[in-house]
Design a protein around this motif. Structure first.
Motif, PDB file in Angstrom:
ATOM      1  N   PRO A   1      -1.435   5.970   6.445  1.00 19.98           N
ATOM      2  CA  PRO A   1      -2.304   5.896   7.634  1.00 19.98           C
ATOM      3  C   PRO A   1      -3.586   6.721   7.486  1.00 19.98           C
ATOM      4  O   PRO A   1      -4.667   6.271   7.869  1.00 19.98           O
ATOM      5  N   ALA A   2      -3.469   7.916   6.914  1.00 21.79           N
ATOM      6  CA  ALA A   2      -4.654   8.756   6.720  1.00 21.79           C
ATOM      7  C   ALA A   2      -5.604   8.111   5.708  1.00 21.79           C
ATOM      8  O   ALA A   2      -6.833   8.149   5.883  1.00 21.79           O
ATOM      9  N   ALA A   3      -5.044   7.509   4.660  1.00 25.21           N
ATOM     10  CA  ALA A   3      -5.873   6.848   3.653  1.00 25.21           C
ATOM     11  C   ALA A   3      -6.636   5.678   4.266  1.00 25.21           C
ATOM     12  O   ALA A   3      -7.823   5.459   3.958  1.00 25.21           O
ATOM     13  N   LEU A   4      -5.987   4.922   5.142  1.00 26.96           N
ATOM     14  CA  LEU A   4      -6.644   3.788   5.790  1.00 26.96           C
ATOM     15  C   LEU A   4      -7.789   4.244   6.684  1.00 26.96           C
ATOM     16  O   LEU A   4      -8.865   3.617   6.699  1.00 26.96           O
ATOM     17  N   LEU A   5      -7.594   5.329   7.398  1.00 31.47           N
ATOM     18  CA  LEU A   5      -8.665   5.856   8.235  1.00 31.47           C
ATOM     19  C   LEU A   5      -9.826   6.362   7.390  1.00 31.47           C
ATOM     20  O   LEU A   5     -11.001   6.145   7.729  1.00 31.47           O
ATOM     21  N   ALA A   6      -9.513   7.037   6.289  1.00 27.34           N
ATOM     22  CA  ALA A   6     -10.558   7.533   5.397  1.00 27.34           C
ATOM     23  C   ALA A   6     -11.363   6.379   4.809  1.00 27.34           C
ATOM     24  O   ALA A   6     -12.599   6.458   4.699  1.00 27.34           O
ATOM     25  N   CYS A   7     -10.686   5.302   4.441  1.00 27.21           N
ATOM     26  CA  CYS A   7     -11.373   4.119   3.907  1.00 27.21           C
ATOM     27  C   CYS A   7     -12.278   3.507   4.970  1.00 27.21           C
ATOM     28  O   CYS A   7     -13.359   2.997   4.661  1.00 27.21           O
ATOM     29  N   GLY A   8     -11.844   3.570   6.236  1.00 28.96           N
ATOM     30  CA  GLY A   8     -12.676   3.078   7.328  1.00 28.96           C
ATOM     31  C   GLY A   8     -13.970   3.856   7.441  1.00 28.96           C
ATOM     32  O   GLY A   8     -15.034   3.282   7.713  1.00 28.96           O
ATOM     33  N   VAL A   9     -13.907   5.168   7.226  1.00 25.29           N
ATOM     34  CA  VAL A   9     -15.111   6.008   7.263  1.00 25.29           C
ATOM     35  C   VAL A   9     -16.069   5.605   6.143  1.00 25.29           C
ATOM     36  O   VAL A   9     -17.288   5.485   6.357  1.00 25.29           O
ATOM     37  N   VAL A  10     -15.512   5.379   4.952  1.00 24.90           N
ATOM     38  CA  VAL A  10     -16.334   4.965   3.806  1.00 24.90           C
ATOM     39  C   VAL A  10     -17.013   3.628   4.092  1.00 24.90           C
ATOM     40  O   VAL A  10     -18.210   3.440   3.824  1.00 24.90           O
ATOM     41  N   VAL A  11     -16.254   2.687   4.637  1.00 26.05           N
ATOM     42  CA  VAL A  11     -16.808   1.372   4.958  1.00 26.05           C
ATOM     43  C   VAL A  11     -17.907   1.504   6.007  1.00 26.05           C
ATOM     44  O   VAL A  11     -18.943   0.821   5.936  1.00 26.05           O
TER      45      VAL A  11
ATOM     46  N   PRO B   1      -1.486  17.175   4.493  1.00 23.71           N
ATOM     47  CA  PRO B   1      -2.224  17.089   3.223  1.00 23.71           C
ATOM     48  C   PRO B   1      -1.338  16.831   2.014  1.00 23.71           C
ATOM     49  O   PRO B   1      -1.750  16.116   1.080  1.00 23.71           O
ATOM     50  N   SER B   2      -0.131  17.380   2.005  1.00 25.60           N
ATOM     51  CA  SER B   2       0.754  17.178   0.854  1.00 25.60           C
ATOM     52  C   SER B   2       1.150  15.704   0.717  1.00 25.60           C
ATOM     53  O   SER B   2       1.387  15.218  -0.404  1.00 25.60           O
ATOM     54  N   ASN B   3       1.221  14.977   1.823  1.00 23.91           N
ATOM     55  CA  ASN B   3       1.532  13.548   1.780  1.00 23.91           C
ATOM     56  C   ASN B   3       0.287  12.695   1.566  1.00 23.91           C
ATOM     57  O   ASN B   3       0.327  11.677   0.878  1.00 23.91           O
ATOM     58  N   VAL B   4      -0.814  13.118   2.158  1.00 24.58           N
ATOM     59  CA  VAL B   4      -2.065  12.365   2.005  1.00 24.58           C
ATOM     60  C   VAL B   4      -2.472  12.289   0.535  1.00 24.58           C
ATOM     61  O   VAL B   4      -2.932  11.253   0.055  1.00 24.58           O
ATOM     62  N   TRP B   5      -2.286  13.395  -0.197  1.00 27.84           N
ATOM     63  CA  TRP B   5      -2.697  13.442  -1.598  1.00 27.84           C
ATOM     64  C   TRP B   5      -1.535  13.181  -2.550  1.00 27.84           C
ATOM     65  O   TRP B   5      -1.638  13.471  -3.739  1.00 27.84           O
ATOM     66  N   SER B   6      -0.488  12.602  -2.051  1.00 26.04           N
ATOM     67  CA  SER B   6       0.665  12.301  -2.907  1.00 26.04           C
ATOM     68  C   SER B   6       0.512  10.929  -3.558  1.00 26.04           C
ATOM     69  O   SER B   6      -0.395  10.158  -3.214  1.00 26.04           O
ATOM     70  N   GLY B   7       1.404  10.617  -4.486  1.00 23.34           N
ATOM     71  CA  GLY B   7       1.402   9.295  -5.117  1.00 23.34           C
ATOM     72  C   GLY B   7       0.104   9.004  -5.830  1.00 23.34           C
ATOM     73  O   GLY B   7      -0.503   9.884  -6.454  1.00 23.34           O
ATOM     74  N   SER B   8      -0.365   7.767  -5.715  1.00 25.25           N
ATOM     75  CA  SER B   8      -1.619   7.356  -6.347  1.00 25.25           C
ATOM     76  C   SER B   8      -2.673   7.147  -5.276  1.00 25.25           C
ATOM     77  O   SER B   8      -2.766   6.072  -4.678  1.00 25.25           O
ATOM     78  N   ILE B   9      -3.466   8.169  -5.021  1.00 25.46           N
ATOM     79  CA  ILE B   9      -4.486   8.078  -3.989  1.00 25.46           C
ATOM     80  C   ILE B   9      -5.551   7.054  -4.371  1.00 25.46           C
ATOM     81  O   ILE B   9      -6.154   6.399  -3.508  1.00 25.46           O
ATOM     82  N   GLY B  10      -5.783   6.881  -5.672  1.00 26.38           N
ATOM     83  CA  GLY B  10      -6.767   5.897  -6.136  1.00 26.38           C
ATOM     84  C   GLY B  10      -6.378   4.473  -5.750  1.00 26.38           C
ATOM     85  O   GLY B  10      -7.198   3.697  -5.259  1.00 26.38           O
ATOM     86  N   ILE B  11      -5.113   4.135  -5.975  1.00 25.24           N
ATOM     87  CA  ILE B  11      -4.646   2.797  -5.603  1.00 25.24           C
ATOM     88  C   ILE B  11      -4.631   2.651  -4.087  1.00 25.24           C
ATOM     89  O   ILE B  11      -4.912   1.572  -3.546  1.00 25.24           O
ATOM     90  N   ALA B  12      -4.314   3.741  -3.376  1.00 23.38           N
ATOM     91  CA  ALA B  12      -4.339   3.706  -1.914  1.00 23.38           C
ATOM     92  C   ALA B  12      -5.741   3.372  -1.411  1.00 23.38           C
ATOM     93  O   ALA B  12      -5.910   2.578  -0.469  1.00 23.38           O
TER      94      ALA B  12
ATOM     95  N   VAL C   1       0.846  -1.202   0.000  1.00 23.27           N
ATOM     96  CA  VAL C   1       0.000   0.000   0.000  1.00 23.27           C
ATOM     97  C   VAL C   1       0.878   1.247   0.000  1.00 23.27           C
ATOM     98  O   VAL C   1       0.621   2.210  -0.736  1.00 23.27           O
ATOM     99  N   ILE C   2       1.918   1.220   0.819  1.00 23.50           N
ATOM    100  CA  ILE C   2       2.832   2.365   0.909  1.00 23.50           C
ATOM    101  C   ILE C   2       3.567   2.567  -0.409  1.00 23.50           C
ATOM    102  O   ILE C   2       3.695   3.692  -0.908  1.00 23.50           O
ATOM    103  N   LEU C   3       4.045   1.475  -0.997  1.00 18.63           N
ATOM    104  CA  LEU C   3       4.827   1.551  -2.228  1.00 18.63           C
ATOM    105  C   LEU C   3       3.987   1.990  -3.423  1.00 18.63           C
ATOM    106  O   LEU C   3       4.406   2.851  -4.209  1.00 18.63           O
ATOM    107  N   LEU C   4       2.809   1.400  -3.572  1.00 21.52           N
ATOM    108  CA  LEU C   4       1.992   1.644  -4.760  1.00 21.52           C
ATOM    109  C   LEU C   4       0.934   2.721  -4.565  1.00 21.52           C
ATOM    110  O   LEU C   4       0.413   3.260  -5.545  1.00 21.52           O
ATOM    111  N   GLY C   5       0.614   3.029  -3.312  1.00 16.99           N
ATOM    112  CA  GLY C   5      -0.430   4.008  -3.036  1.00 16.99           C
ATOM    113  C   GLY C   5       0.106   5.401  -2.791  1.00 16.99           C
ATOM    114  O   GLY C   5       0.877   5.931  -3.600  1.00 16.99           O
ATOM    115  N   ASN C   6      -0.274   5.976  -1.657  1.00 16.28           N
ATOM    116  CA  ASN C   6       0.125   7.361  -1.399  1.00 16.28           C
ATOM    117  C   ASN C   6       1.253   7.469  -0.379  1.00 16.28           C
ATOM    118  O   ASN C   6       1.372   8.466   0.329  1.00 16.28           O
TER     119      ASN C   6
END
Length: 494
Positions: free
Chosen positions: A65-75, A209-220, A55-60
């Motif tokens: 960690p922020a992406a995982l929490l956000a996904c938890g909210v969606v779930v 925010p600069s790290n949360v929206w970095s890389g590929s947020i979609g894959i994250a 997730v770290i390598l291919l995602g954001n």
């Protein structure tokens, strides 16, 4: 027929409800047992060692960690709608029943077939991983012989088949023990990082925010949602808990909360154990060894060896949980008459779906044989099967999100249970949008998700969507050839 038999037959005819009750699965799981059973399917130690680095390598990256929490909210938004349907639809069919209730029997049966595919892929992936881990434990840790991975896999199959045959309470106790060991090791690692790093362990770079929206947020997001996989199993086990309404609701939210906190916090500690810049280089150089190297550095060599042991037990827990979930989907499809009725017979003593469990064991043995004959690297097999599971799970989540909205709209104002369902429909709509995005990303990067390329990727893609289509076509055929069976699709009670 003698007089006693005639009297017994007459009693059965006079008490059809008692006969139906004898065909119901029975269990006594409480909130914690149910939650632990589902979290064990998630295999936390496997996620930590093999999934979070990816997730770290291919995602954001640092923002994981922020992406995982956000996904938890969606779930959680989706879970609210799922629990609404679970309260209104008296069926343990899980997504199969819910999609049928919202989108019709054709899509419902398609979801049922897709669910079987989803958990079957996860189970086979667990067998491949378990064989690898067991061989590593014997050969690398205990300096034993280097044996073919599939020998260990066959042994694991035997144990999983036996446990799955009995009442769910047996599996719950085994899985709870294994889960406690996994969480204990992860907590040991987290505390060790804090002890060594001090306040540096709590650097907030991951939430910038600069790290949360970095890389590929979609894959994250795609991988992040996958980290919560299996939460719907709480609904599948509704007939095997003490209080279906309260236990399922509390256990489901407990699963989401525990998984979200565990993975977000551990990924945060993992990232800060290397440092914001160094973590990307570490997971890029050795995706499978970055986490174990960090464990050895901070928690010691003993903890490193324990990780190998717990990868074995974690794989076994995943297998047993996936076996149980698959058996219940098979049981429910059989109870509705879609599959042979013999698979829905309940064991007279254990009150378990024993025959459906045997069916899953035979399907597992067949799948393992295919994996052996393919002569492929088992590590690649696990990655492909895990990717297949993740992609299929996203399809199922999207279908149930849409089904929730459709069901609420269609039944609005006709159900008086203290909720109009409006909030659940809105939450499910938001979740559906996220799932569409995740599915598009997953389809676009299917080779990246599954590790399959060329013809293999095409075949896997066709199989996944083909199983969904097969369920839809089967329902269409049943509507004309066996209308009484068609009417039961997704609607069996208890």
């Amino acid at each position: 027929m003698n007089s006693v038999e005639l009297e017994g037959a007459a009693t059965k005819r006079q008490n059809p409800q008692q006969d139906n009750a004898n065909q119901k699965l029975v269990g006594h799981m409480g909130v914690l047992q149910l939650a632990f059973t589902v979290i064990a399917y998630n295999a936390p130690i496997v996620v930590f060692v093999g999934y979070l680095p990816a997730v770290i390598l291919l995602g954001n990256g640092v923002g994981t960690p922020a992406a995982l929490l956000a996904c938890g909210v969606v779930v959680c938004l989706l879970v609210s709608g799922i629990l609404l349907l679970a309260r209104r639809i008296d069926s343990p069919g899980g997504f199969y029943s819910f999609v049928a209730a919202g989108l019709g029997k054709e899509m419902g049966l398609g979801a049922g077939f897709a669910a079987l595919t989803c958990y079957y892929a996860a189970m086979l992936g667990g067998y491949a991983l378990g064989g690898i881990a067991m061989n590593s434990l014997v050969h690398d840790v205990f300096n034993g012989p280097n044996i073919h991975w599939w020998v260990f896999t066959i042994v694991i199959l035997g144990f999983a088949s036996v446990i799955g045959y009995f009442n769910i309470d047996v599996s719950a106790k085994v899985l709870t023990c294994f889960l406690a060991l996994e969480v204990g090791l992860i907590a040991w690692y987290d505390i060790a990082v804090i002890a060594h790093q001090g306040l540096a362990a709590f650097k907030l770079n991951s939430f910038d925010p600069s790290n949360v929206w970095s890389g590929s947020i979609g894959i994250a997001v795609l991988f992040g949602v996958g980290c919560y996989g299996g939460f719907e199993a709480t609904v599948v086990f509704r007939n095997e808990v003490r209080d279906p309404v309260k236990t399922v609701r509390r256990a489901t939210y407990l699963v989401i909360a525990c998984v979200g906190f565990l993975y977000a916090f551990t990924s945060w500690m993992f990232i800060n154990s290397y440092g914001g810049n160094a973590i990307l280089a570490a997971v890029g150089a050795d995706p499978t060894g970055a986490a174990t190297s960090s464990v050895e550095k901070y928690a010691g060599h003993v903890a490193f060896d324990i990780v190998t042991l717990l990868t074995v037990t974690g794989s076994f827990a995943l297998i047993v949980a996936a076996h149980n979930i698959s058996a219940r989907y098979l049981f429910n499809l059989s109870a509705d008459g879609v599959l042979p009725r013999v698979l829905s017979e309940v064991h007279h003593k254990h009150r378990s779906p024993a025959r459906a469990s045997v069916g899953i064991s035979l399907l597992s043995a067949t799948g393992i044989l295919v994996l052996i004959l393919s002569n492929s690297n088992p590590s690649y097999l696990y990655a492909k099967l895990a990717g297949t599971y993740a992609y299929t799970a996203i399809i199922l989540l999207l279908l149930v999100a849409i089904a929730i909205v459709a069901y609420v709209v269609r039944t609005y104002g006709t159900v008086d249970d203290g909720s109009t369902g409006t909030a659940q429909a809105i939450g499910s709509t938001i979740a559906a949008v996220v799932m569409v995005w995740a599915l598009w990303i997953g389809s676009k990067h299917f080779d990246l998700l599954t590790g399959a390329t060329g013809t293999a990727a095409v075949i896997m893609f066709i199989v996944i969507w083909g199983m969904l289509a097969a369920g839809i076509v089967t329902a269409v055929v049943l509507r004309k050839s066996r209308p009484e069976t068609y009417e039961r699709i997704g609607r069996q009670e208890g």
